[in-house]
Enzyme design. Structure first.
Site, PDB file in Angstrom:
ATOM      1  N   ASP A 203      19.589 -71.388  13.693  1.00  0.00           N
ATOM      2  CA  ASP A 203      18.206 -72.002  13.705  1.00  0.00           C
ATOM      3  C   ASP A 203      17.268 -71.233  14.651  1.00  0.00           C
ATOM      4  O   ASP A 203      17.711 -70.454  15.436  1.00  0.00           O
ATOM      5  CB  ASP A 203      18.449 -73.369  14.186  1.00  0.00           C
ATOM      6  CG  ASP A 203      19.009 -73.458  15.813  1.00  0.00           C
ATOM      7  OD1 ASP A 203      18.295 -73.520  16.650  1.00  0.00           O
ATOM      8  OD2 ASP A 203      20.258 -73.521  15.922  1.00  0.00           O
ATOM      9  N   ASP A 205      15.064 -71.851  17.690  1.00  0.00           N
ATOM     10  CA  ASP A 205      15.029 -72.869  19.026  1.00  0.00           C
ATOM     11  C   ASP A 205      13.899 -73.621  19.092  1.00  0.00           C
ATOM     12  O   ASP A 205      12.669 -72.976  18.473  1.00  0.00           O
ATOM     13  CB  ASP A 205      15.395 -72.377  20.338  1.00  0.00           C
ATOM     14  CG  ASP A 205      16.244 -73.235  21.089  1.00  0.00           C
ATOM     15  OD1 ASP A 205      17.085 -73.863  20.707  1.00  0.00           O
ATOM     16  OD2 ASP A 205      15.758 -73.117  22.440  1.00  0.00           O
TER      17      ASP A 205
END
Length: 265
Positions: A203, A205
């Site tokens: 992902d 952040d």
């Protein structure tokens, strides 16, 4: 002398609970308590390989409660001298994206509640300027689709970062964020083990992307989508690791270490 049950180990990250087929399972006792799970030993890349899931088989251990000392000591007691450490990370800068595989070359510790050394008395100051084994890192980064370089900041967890924290880390020039890379790396160095992580970017952040921020479901889902790719890559990298050439253990050649290192006479 530690039995030469395996020569290299893989410590599996979130969702990475098994690696090898046709394995022997070993319950290993350590002076530091129980490891996260029994160690399984089999073959990969033409070598005897030990596998240990960092969080346990069912992710029973959150990052701040993992018994890192027991895990590393258990592997060393089986004769392991090199440790490859897959882990899930968030991205902090635009040069990485979800799905990327990265071998970082630097670490920043922002944990605070963990036992991070085997030293409980006496003097043994481990050099840690370059935290990762260059030989292992080169073998991992030499595989297709893997990049090398960047700094991984390790936070205490188990919560994810605030946007302000994430933006602060990115502003320092740090590339990746993780919850398990420390003290694992320094404990390996204290036990005279070669160690290198391979990070799966799951992902971006919270401070990097607009929107709801990071969620556990997306992190686990992205890591799971890359498990088979990671297993294939690890087996190929293990096959290419040469013997010697790094000097990771040489720091202790002339030191009387005040703790037990399995296999050290």
């Amino acid at each position: 002398m530690a039995a030469k049950t395996a020569e290299i180990a893989v410590i599996g990250g979130s969702g990475f609970y098994s690696f090898l087929d046709d394995t022997d399972e070993l319950e290993v006792e350590t002076p530091y308590g129980e490891p996260s799970a029994p160690v399984t030993v089999g073959e990969a890349g033409g070598k005897r390989v030990a596998f240990l899931p960092r969080h346990g088989r069912e992710h029973a251990q959150p990052p701040h409660r993992i018994n890192y000392r027991a895990n590393l000591w258990a592997l060393a007691s089986l004769g392991v001298r090199r440790v490859v450490a897959p882990c899930a990370v968030g991205g902090l800068r635009p040069e990485v994206a979800p799905g990327d595989l990265v071998v970082p070359d630097q670490l920043v510790d922002r944990t605070w509640g963990r036992t991070q050394t085997f030293v409980e008395k006496g003097a043994a100051h481990v050099p840690f300027a370059d935290p990762y084994c260059p030989v292992l890192s080169s073998a991992l980064a030499g595989q297709d689709g893997v990049s090398r370089g960047g700094t991984m900041v390790v936070v205490e967890g188990p919560r994810f970062s605030t946007r302000a924290e994430s933006q602060h880390y990115a502003a320092q020039g740090w590339t990746l964020i993780n919850m398990t890379g420390h003290p694992e790396a320094v404990l390996a160095r204290e036990l005279l083990l070669c160690y290198a992580p391979i990070a799966v970017v799951t992902d971006m952040d919270a401070g990097i992307d607009a929107g709801a921020g990071v969620g556990q479901a997306e992190v686990f889902a992205m890591f799971d989508r890359n498990i088979e790719r990671l297993k294939t890559l690890l087996a190929r990298a293990i096959a290419t690791v040469p013997d010697g050439g790094c000097g990771c253990a040489a720091w202790a050649d002339d030191i009387d270490l005040p703790y037990d290192v399995p296999g050290r006479s």
